[in-house]
Design a protein around this motif. Sequence first.
Motif, short mmCIF file in Angstrom:
data_model
loop_
_atom_site.label_atom_id
_atom_site.label_comp_id
_atom_site.label_asym_id
_atom_site.label_seq_id
_atom_site.Cartn_x
_atom_site.Cartn_y
_atom_site.Cartn_z
N ALA A 73 1.92 -8.08 1.81
CA ALA A 73 2.17 -6.68 2.14
C ALA A 73 2.66 -6.53 3.58
O ALA A 73 3.58 -5.74 3.86
CB ALA A 73 0.89 -5.87 1.93
N ARG A 76 6.18 -7.85 3.47
CA ARG A 76 6.99 -7.27 2.38
C ARG A 76 7.72 -8.35 1.58
O ARG A 76 8.94 -8.33 1.44
CB ARG A 76 7.96 -6.23 2.92
CG ARG A 76 7.27 -5.09 3.65
CD ARG A 76 8.14 -3.88 3.83
NE ARG A 76 7.41 -2.77 4.39
CZ ARG A 76 7.78 -1.49 4.33
NH1 ARG A 76 8.92 -1.17 3.74
NH2 ARG A 76 7.04 -0.54 4.86
N ASP A 456 2.00 0.05 -6.27
CA ASP A 456 2.63 -1.06 -5.52
C ASP A 456 3.82 -0.52 -4.74
O ASP A 456 4.97 -0.84 -5.04
CB ASP A 456 3.05 -2.15 -6.51
CG ASP A 456 3.68 -3.36 -5.82
OD1 ASP A 456 3.46 -3.54 -4.61
OD2 ASP A 456 4.39 -4.12 -6.50
N LEU A 458 5.23 -1.13 -1.99
CA LEU A 458 6.12 -2.07 -1.32
C LEU A 458 6.80 -3.01 -2.31
O LEU A 458 7.60 -3.86 -1.91
CB LEU A 458 5.35 -2.89 -0.28
CG LEU A 458 4.69 -2.08 0.85
CD1 LEU A 458 3.92 -3.01 1.78
CD2 LEU A 458 5.73 -1.29 1.62
N ILE A 460 5.65 -5.58 -4.09
CA ILE A 460 5.38 -7.00 -3.82
C ILE A 460 4.89 -7.74 -5.06
O ILE A 460 4.92 -8.97 -5.10
CB ILE A 460 4.35 -7.18 -2.68
CG1 ILE A 460 3.00 -6.57 -3.03
CG2 ILE A 460 4.90 -6.62 -1.38
CD1 ILE A 460 1.89 -6.89 -2.03
#
Length: 472
Positions: A73, A76, A456, A458, A460
């Motif tokens: 995270a 990224r 989620d 981002l 990932i």
Amino acid sequence: MGISKIRPGVRNDAGILAAASAYHEIFGARFSTAQAYRDQHCHTTTWVPPQPPDGVIFVESAEDVKAAVRIAAEHRVPLVPFGAGSSLEGQVNAASGGFSLDFSRMNRLLAVNAEDLDCTVEPGLTREELNTQLRDTGLFFPIDPGANASIGGMASTRASGTNAVRYGTMKDNVLALTVVTANGEEIRTAHRARKSSAGYDLTRLFVGAEGTLGVITSVTLRLQGIPEDIAGGYCTFPTLKHACEAVIMTIQLGIPVARIELMNAPQVAACNAYSGLSLPLQPSLFVEFHGSPASVALQVEAFGEVARDNGATGYVATSNAEERARIWKARHNVFWSVKALAPGKAVLATDVCVPISRLADCVTETEADLDANGLLGPIVGHAGDGNFHVSLIVDDKDPADIARAEAFIERLNARALAMDGTCTGEHGVGQGKQEFLEAELGGAVDLMRQIKTALDPLNIFNPGKIFALDRG
């Protein structure tokens, strides 16, 4: 999405480099960027092109998973959970690069509650090893997709298999999960109670999510008592339609068959050659019955009557464990039996599922489609729940052959959807079935995108699977 449409996702090279440095510092020798490890952690089972990760993290605990997620995270970068690598639609590919989370060392049986018929396991434990460890309890876990898949992977793809007609699929047999979410915290989706009306059903949200919403760190499963008696065998029919109609009648009459598996004649021939059997080269049903000796005897007799009423040309039943094991081993090796028919070519193992009343129509039309287009694709199916597979042999180095295969897959999925079926009964969507999911569910896929973005933000967790966030 056909093989020709699968493309690499957008990479964050600077983030990947920074995350790799952080993973090396935290995990030491349990993090590797060696090409051999990377190649082992991408898609190799079927014709979906492999897309290796940039590194592999061998996690050993939930704390390891939380640490890996927090670094992902921060920088990224994608994380792709990896169990046994037996998925069939590219679920373990690193479409946008990033890192594979290998769960092979998180493989413990954490708890068995024999009185409640449940257990809790780590996600890397395989189904065969689970049943080996359960044997002395008199219990077993019935979901049997054929491959010796990991329990976490089976939950993530909502797997089923040969026993599903009696015992259900993973969605019916997972009571609770622990999951690491995008903020690096672990949540518990439920307790062990057999039913609950407490809030959203988060367990079933993560079951079948293919690792796109979070990372599973434990699974609590329903168990069954090992049957007192088991009988099985095979039955042959003059046509595929006769075999399918016998399946439909068996289910409609409520005969509690544990397994009822369909093979067309080309698949029987492949099994004979690969597994050393000598079955008649006719459409066949492999069957199995569980229960007390008296109930099993009644089931065997009742199925025999159904088979005869539907034109069966032969019916062989046995309670001998070695004979049954030989038959079912051949059934589980169907992929490799087809692979052996054409060394050097790829096998596209694909599945659809239709309401049981439409099974005969869908299977016979599919076989006619294969014959009309000169394609070799033996058919096998978990016929008791309307789910069947085509193992299509493809020269994946010949663009024309790829185009023929993709056209067939499009017709197969359109046929199933027109019969109010689904584009996948158990393989999942991954990279290979995305366009068919859109055709099947339409605007509901937009709601899935909203859920993915909320849980989620981002992107990932296993990006590029099930659907494209940008609809592109």
